[in-house]
Design a protein around this motif. Structure first.
Motif, PDB file in Angstrom:
ATOM      1  N   LEU A 696       0.859  -1.189   0.000  1.00 40.22           N
ATOM      2  CA  LEU A 696       0.000   0.000   0.000  1.00 40.22           C
ATOM      3  C   LEU A 696       0.896   1.241   0.000  1.00 40.22           C
ATOM      4  N   ALA A 697       0.771   2.059  -1.049  1.00 39.04           N
ATOM      5  CA  ALA A 697       1.533   3.310  -1.149  1.00 39.04           C
ATOM      6  C   ALA A 697       0.654   4.460  -0.646  1.00 39.04           C
ATOM      7  N   VAL A 698       1.146   5.151   0.359  1.00 41.91           N
ATOM      8  CA  VAL A 698       0.390   6.253   0.976  1.00 41.91           C
ATOM      9  C   VAL A 698       1.153   7.556   0.732  1.00 41.91           C
ATOM     10  N   SER A 722      12.081  21.210  10.891  1.00 39.70           N
ATOM     11  CA  SER A 722      12.353  20.072  10.015  1.00 39.70           C
ATOM     12  C   SER A 722      11.034  19.433   9.633  1.00 39.70           C
ATOM     13  N   GLU A 723      11.071  18.678   8.561  1.00 38.14           N
ATOM     14  CA  GLU A 723       9.843  18.023   8.087  1.00 38.14           C
ATOM     15  C   GLU A 723       9.723  16.655   8.752  1.00 38.14           C
ATOM     16  N   LEU A 724       8.637  16.442   9.478  1.00 39.17           N
ATOM     17  CA  LEU A 724       8.434  15.196  10.209  1.00 39.17           C
ATOM     18  C   LEU A 724       6.940  14.947  10.350  1.00 39.17           C
ATOM     19  N   GLN A 740       7.234   7.258  12.242  1.00 44.85           N
ATOM     20  CA  GLN A 740       7.608   8.637  11.935  1.00 44.85           C
ATOM     21  C   GLN A 740       8.311   8.640  10.584  1.00 44.85           C
ATOM     22  N   VAL A 741       7.893   9.524   9.734  1.00 42.55           N
ATOM     23  CA  VAL A 741       8.481   9.635   8.410  1.00 42.55           C
ATOM     24  C   VAL A 741       8.883  11.086   8.171  1.00 42.55           C
ATOM     25  N   ILE A 764      -5.958   4.913   8.175  1.00 43.43           N
ATOM     26  CA  ILE A 764      -4.623   5.512   8.276  1.00 43.43           C
ATOM     27  C   ILE A 764      -4.819   6.990   8.570  1.00 43.43           C
ATOM     28  N   GLU A 765      -4.085   7.494   9.559  1.00 42.89           N
ATOM     29  CA  GLU A 765      -4.135   8.926   9.888  1.00 42.89           C
ATOM     30  C   GLU A 765      -2.722   9.473   9.975  1.00 42.89           C
ATOM     31  N   VAL A 766      -2.592  10.737   9.527  1.00 42.61           N
ATOM     32  CA  VAL A 766      -1.286  11.374   9.436  1.00 42.61           C
ATOM     33  C   VAL A 766      -1.367  12.771  10.059  1.00 42.61           C
ATOM     34  N   ALA A 767      -0.342  13.153  10.830  1.00 44.78           N
ATOM     35  CA  ALA A 767      -0.222  14.498  11.397  1.00 44.78           C
ATOM     36  C   ALA A 767       1.204  14.977  11.219  1.00 44.78           C
ATOM     37  N   GLN A 768       1.357  16.271  10.948  1.00 42.58           N
ATOM     38  CA  GLN A 768       2.689  16.859  10.892  1.00 42.58           C
ATOM     39  C   GLN A 768       3.147  17.163  12.310  1.00 42.58           C
TER      40      GLN A 768
END
Length: 785
Positions: A696-698, A722-724, A740-741, A764-768
């Motif tokens: 699965l590509a997110v 920084s980007e995280l 963490q990406v 799937i959930e993502v936060a900066q």
């Protein structure tokens, strides 16, 4: 037609006598309140019977006014007088020679003047209609106490021989004389029949006490147009607590242990005098002597206080003056240099008839060009006109007093002493000198200062109405803390906003803060009220970035109004609002283009832009009715919050600036703020794409808190150190994986999915992530392939 004469049918409540067993009935009201009509109708009710010739309750009535003319012209023949109010078959006849009214049933009402009270002794009465006593605060007002000045009245006129100058002392003396006269049993004896005085002075009533609050009346001319009449009118408001100068000097003497003194020649009206320091009687008297112009003279063991008037009580012939060894001539004259005399005089005082603030009045001679000013501080309550008159008198008195004289009194005039004014004939004319100092050296050697009677003649001061600040009753305020995203980029990133409203608005609001709940420190002063409202209808969720064309949102607002804007203004950020439940960090920002007023203070908002400035992550499925609305128009301001105190709970008290922070009008809050301005915005365009091998590509697109509106770059600024990102995999409500990406993409291999036990639908959930704030709001998608 009997109906026009049935007063009970037409009368207002205050014009009818009260029920019950009473001896004295008082009608209080201003001009036009119907006092004369009420009195005339009461007399009719006392003397008239059922039929014109039937007897009534009273057969002998006294009509008492200030003068006989007043009784005749107002009480008898006036537009609301007895004759005008009586029906033709009951109308009394006026017998001018005997000064009385006679009714068809034989009842008699006799007219009397208050100036001739002895005339009331002979006749017997069973009822009386008596006018109030009172005197205007105007020069020679006692000549005709019933006269008054009112430019809007046809009866406006000065008392006989009056100059029209304001004179509260005369009003005070009039009332004192009236009360003391009738309180004397020699002129007002106690009756053996009813064991009371002929006139019970304790039940007397004085014209006029106004129900309107002083000093807003007379100062608020926008509300009460008759306020300009106060200065020379009959009002007691603001004057009843004043004292005569003689009584204050006598009190100072008594407190100082001085028993032999005389204040019978001391005149002055003192509105207020403060003695702040415990000092001698001399120190307490000196400001009064300076302000009111009087002397203290000791003669034969008695201290005499005398108001200066500049009037000569004796004339001196130079040829008859005595000579002694200390003088070369009978009369020595000298003049001080003009440079030694101040050309400007300033008086600082407390303003009366206003808010009792410090004021100053200044007098200057036209030919003066010196920059120096002689200043005197007085702990006295004065009007501005009185302060100016004092400054002018001091200045003029100082100019005249440049001339001094020394002479020795002849034996024929040894009765003269300090404080006396004598007239001396010189070649230039007659001059008056006040004896200031007397030295016994065989003869009376006198030192004197020139005076002029005109200096002490009261002038006509320009009466200025004191400017009053609008009265605002103190009520608790309503505050809302708003921990919001950055709106302009110029805000302090970690500091929350506060919006405050109140009805009525107290002028300004203070915010104080403390860590422990004591020792509060000023944090912020809020000058104006925010526009805060509550929703009356629910607001359903809508897609951000698109115009929400759903049902109008009905809002009731306070302290302001809402208006519609054009599309260009909407895109530029106009009509930005926060909607929330009242907690500090639960606010969605939205805009509206149209505001329609549907009833008083109630608007319907439509054409909305939702979830603005990254607040879409907080948008619930529905904001219920009763949610709060705050217009972010610049009035909500940020509080002072050190960055080190972010996430630390502190005590806040919010209330009117005019009150202490421990006043019950202050609202207390205990809050900790995360600093939402530092929070990264939630990513957008989150997608998941299944590959041929089951991986699965997110991927997603980040947003920025800062400078994200520019189109000049390839991407928006990062806005963080920084980007995280934090990515979570949730299956069946359980967290299966968190990673963490460092770039906006992630690959979820099929083998890892199997290891996590993820099959079927999952989320799937993502936060900066920010190094200063932590994780921001999450964006979530569901994978169900």
């Amino acid at each position: 037609m009997a109906l026009p004469f049935l007063f009970e049918f037409w009368a207002m409540e205050h014009q009818l006598p009260p029920p019950g067993d009473w001896r004295t009935w008082v009608v209080m009201g201003g001009r036009g309140a119907g006092k004369t009509r009420a009195g005339a109708e009461w007399v009719r009710a006392q003397v008239e019977g059922s039929l014109p010739t039937d007897p009534g309750r009273a057969s002998r009535v006294a009509l008492v006014g200030e003068t006989l003319d007043q009784v005749r012209d107002v009480m008898v023949f006036g537009d609301s007088g007895i004759i005008a109010c009586s029906p033709p078959d009951r109308r009394p006849d006026w017998q001018a020679t005997r000064k009385r009214l006679v009714w068809p049933n034989g009842a008699i009402a006799q007219a009397f003047s208050a100036r001739e009270p002895e005339n009331l002794r002979g006749p017997q009465f069973d009822a009386a209609w008596v006018d109030e006593l009172g005197c205007a605060a105007i020069d020679k007002g006692t000549n005709e106490p019933n006269k008054f000045l009112d430019p809007k009245s046809s009866e406006s006129t000065l008392p006989r021989y009056s100059t029209g100058r304001r004179d509260e002392l005369l009003q005070m003396q009039y009332l004192r004389a009236m009360l003391e006269y009738w309180d004397d049993t020699a002129v007002n004896p106690v009756s053996d029949l009813y064991n009371s005085s002929m006139i019970d002075i304790s039940r007397s009533h004085v014209w006029a006490w106004d129900a309107r609050p002083f000093p807003h009346f007379p100062s608020n001319l926008a509300l009460w147009s008759d306020g300009a009449n106060y200065a020379r009118g009959h009002w007691l408001n603001g004057r009843a607590t004043a004292r005569s100068l003689a009584s204050i000097v006598a009190e100072i003497c008594d407190r100082s242990g001085v028993t032999h003194y005389d204040v019978s020649r001391l005149y002055g009206f003192v509105r207020g005098y403060s003695v702040n320091d415990v000092d001698s009687g001399r120190a307490a008297l000196q400001p009064l002597m300076l302000a009111y112009g009087f002397d203290a003279i000791e003669r034969e063991g008695c201290l005499h206080f005398v108001t200066r008037d500049g009037r000569a009580m004796a004339s001196l012939d130079i040829a008859e003056l005595a000579l002694n060894d200390e003088q070369e001539t009978e009369l020595e004259l000298s003049r001080a240099p003009s440079a030694d005399v101040a050309g400007r005089m300033r008086v600082n005082f407390v303003e009366a008839d206003g808010e009792y603030e410090a004021r100053s009045a200044e007098a200057v001679f036209p030919d003066d060009n010196t920059p120096s000013v002689s200043t005197s501080e007085l702990e006295l309550s004065l009007t501005r006109g009185e302060g100016r008159m004092m400054a002018e008198r001091w200045l003029t008195e100082a100019r005249v007093a440049r001339d001094t004289a020394k002479f020795a009194l002849p034996p024929s005039q040894v009765d003269l002493g300090a404080g006396d004014v004598v007239r001396v004939g010189l070649s230039e004319g007659d001059f008056d000198f006040r004896i200031d100092h007397v030295e016994e050296s065989g003869v009376k050697l006198c030192s004197a200062t020139r005076v002029d009677e005109g200096v002490y003649v009261a002038s006509h001061p320009l009466e200025e109405v004191a400017v009053m600040k609008p009265f605002t009753p103190v009520a608790p305020v309503f505050p809302l803390f708003l921990d919001l995203p950055l709106m302009t980029g110029d805000e302090v990133e970690h500091a929350p906003h506060i919006a405050v409203t109140a009805d009525p608005w107290p002028g300004s609001v203070e915010v104080v803060s403390s860590v422990t709940g004591s020792g509060y420190q000023r944090n912020l002063t809020i000058a104006g009220a925010s526009i805060i409202g509550t929703t009356q209808t629910p607001l359903a969720a809508a897609k951000p970035g698109l115009i929400d064309r759903g049902a109008p949102l009905r809002v009731r607002v306070s302290n302001g109004h809402l208006s519609s804007v054009e599309d260009a203004a909407l895109r530029a950020g106009a009509n930005l609002c926060a909607i929330g439940d009242g907690t500090s960090d639960q606010w969605e920002l939205f805009q509206f283009a149209q505001a329609e007023l549907v009833e008083e203070d109630v608007y319907e908002l439509s054409m909305r832009l939702r979830g603005q400035l990254g607040s879409d992550g907080l948008m619930p499925s529905e904001w219920p009715a009763g949610s709060y609305i705050v217009l972010m128009n610049g009035m909500p301001d940020q509080i002072a919050l050190p960055v080190a105190n972010r996430d630390t709970a502190r005590h806040y008290r919010i209330g009117p600036t005019s009150r202490s922070y421990d006043d019950e009008a202050y609202i207390e809050k205990y809050e900790a703020f995360r600093g939402i301005g530092l929070r990264p915005l939630s990513p957008v365009h989150l997608r998941g794409r299944r590959l041929d091998d089951g991986d699965l590509a997110v991927n997603w697109t980040r947003r920025t808190r800062l400078e994200g509106d520019s189109w000049s770059g390839f991407d928006v600024p990062l806005g963080e150190a920084s980007e995280l990102y934090i990515l979570r995999v949730i299956h069946g409500g359980s967290l299966k994986r968190e990673v963490q990406v460092m770039s906006p993409e992630w690959l979820y291999p099929a083998g890892l999915q199997a290891a996590d036990g993820v099959s079927g639908a999952f989320e799937i959930e993502v936060a900066q992530v920010s190094e200063r704030f932590g994780a921001g709001l999450y964006t979530r998608i569901e994978i169900n392939d």
